[in-house]
Design a protein around this motif. Sequence first.
Motif, short mmCIF file in Angstrom:
data_model
loop_
_atom_site.label_atom_id
_atom_site.label_comp_id
_atom_site.label_asym_id
_atom_site.label_seq_id
_atom_site.Cartn_x
_atom_site.Cartn_y
_atom_site.Cartn_z
N LYS A 90 4.39 -0.77 -3.92
CA LYS A 90 4.18 -1.12 -5.33
C LYS A 90 5.24 -2.12 -5.79
O LYS A 90 4.96 -3.28 -5.99
CB LYS A 90 4.22 0.15 -6.19
N GLU A 91 6.49 -1.63 -5.95
CA GLU A 91 7.58 -2.52 -6.33
C GLU A 91 8.19 -3.22 -5.11
O GLU A 91 8.72 -4.32 -5.22
CB GLU A 91 8.66 -1.73 -7.06
N ILE A 92 8.16 -2.53 -3.96
CA ILE A 92 8.71 -3.07 -2.72
C ILE A 92 7.60 -3.10 -1.68
O ILE A 92 7.06 -2.05 -1.31
CB ILE A 92 9.89 -2.22 -2.20
N ALA A 93 7.24 -4.30 -1.22
CA ALA A 93 6.13 -4.45 -0.28
C ALA A 93 6.62 -5.01 1.04
O ALA A 93 7.52 -5.85 1.09
CB ALA A 93 5.06 -5.37 -0.86
N SER A 115 -4.28 -2.42 -2.61
CA SER A 115 -2.91 -2.82 -2.98
C SER A 115 -2.85 -3.54 -4.33
O SER A 115 -1.76 -3.80 -4.84
CB SER A 115 -2.32 -3.74 -1.90
N SER A 162 -0.09 -7.31 -4.12
CA SER A 162 0.52 -6.09 -4.64
C SER A 162 1.29 -6.31 -5.94
O SER A 162 1.50 -5.36 -6.70
CB SER A 162 1.46 -5.49 -3.60
N ALA A 164 4.43 -6.96 -6.06
CA ALA A 164 5.74 -6.35 -5.87
C ALA A 164 6.86 -7.29 -6.31
O ALA A 164 6.73 -8.52 -6.24
CB ALA A 164 5.93 -5.96 -4.40
N LYS A 165 7.99 -6.70 -6.71
CA LYS A 165 9.16 -7.48 -7.08
C LYS A 165 10.01 -7.86 -5.88
O LYS A 165 10.76 -8.83 -5.92
CB LYS A 165 10.03 -6.70 -8.08
N CYS A 196 10.20 -13.16 -7.74
CA CYS A 196 10.36 -12.12 -6.71
C CYS A 196 11.65 -12.33 -5.92
O CYS A 196 12.19 -13.43 -5.87
CB CYS A 196 9.18 -12.14 -5.73
#
Length: 307
Positions: A90-93, A115, A162, A164-165, A196
């Motif tokens: 989610k935040e980390i992919a 995703s 996703s 993600a950050k 990101c």
Amino acid sequence: MPILEVKNLSVAFTQYTTGFKQKSHQVISDLNVTLEAGKILAVVGASGSGKSLLAHAILGVLPTNAKVSGSMTYVGEELTHARKIALRGKEIALVPQSVNYLDPLMKVGKQVRTSVRTGDPKEAQKNVFERYHLKPEVEGMYPFELSGGMARRTLLSTAIVSGAKVIIADEPTPGLDPTVMKEALGNFRELADSGCAVMLITHDIDSALSIADEIAVFYAGTTVEIAPVTDFTGKGEALRHPYSKALWRALPQNDFIPIKGSQPHSSALPPGCLFEPRCPWATSDCRKGRPEMRELRDGTVRCIHAT
């Protein structure tokens, strides 16, 4: 504030030997990296230097016999194991090194759509497949029906949609043709430019230099240098650590000079500096203890002789 910060990370694996005796192998020791919004950190080093293990430690997917110490923070808060599970995907992919991460029992289009966290999953999957030159019929295929390059593009697509950050890309380009590889690297740059934080794990220093802001050089399970990409030029005069310099000069387009010796196995690490047995700068002081990372000329280095 860094998005993700790893400080003094150490990872050891406990194994059983003859007579059910336990033995511990230290595979990562005092490793440090920082990921910042809008920047790409490329991680380079020989096989077995700890690059992929770092990614797995961040995501909390190490095997049960792993003992982890050190600290990790995400947006300033401790990254506990429970938080890793909550943020993973989610935040980390992760864009993994192995295509075996794809679910063999699920069609790849559905895997990518699961995703997507905002917007229309079907539209997002269609758009990202078009971007990576995956034909419409690919979404209805299972992983075993894909070529290696198609599978890698599917994994990349999953991370891209996703939102993600933090994107951790573990050797994302092998098997891609030059055109798709260039586009994939360009997309990592676009992700960083949009805010990101990206960590690119790679053996391909040239690819890293084309998109990264900084290069982290790993050796025998630790960070020996973190330097701006602009320092990787000429004969490596701007680099700080002797291993970084030797790695740079060993490339075919540079001097193509091999580095004597080999990286030590985790079961036979030397005392003091891990690079000391191969280092042309080594003195008796290098065997007295592991040098600490220190700031030097807009970078950081783990060497008592670096100037």
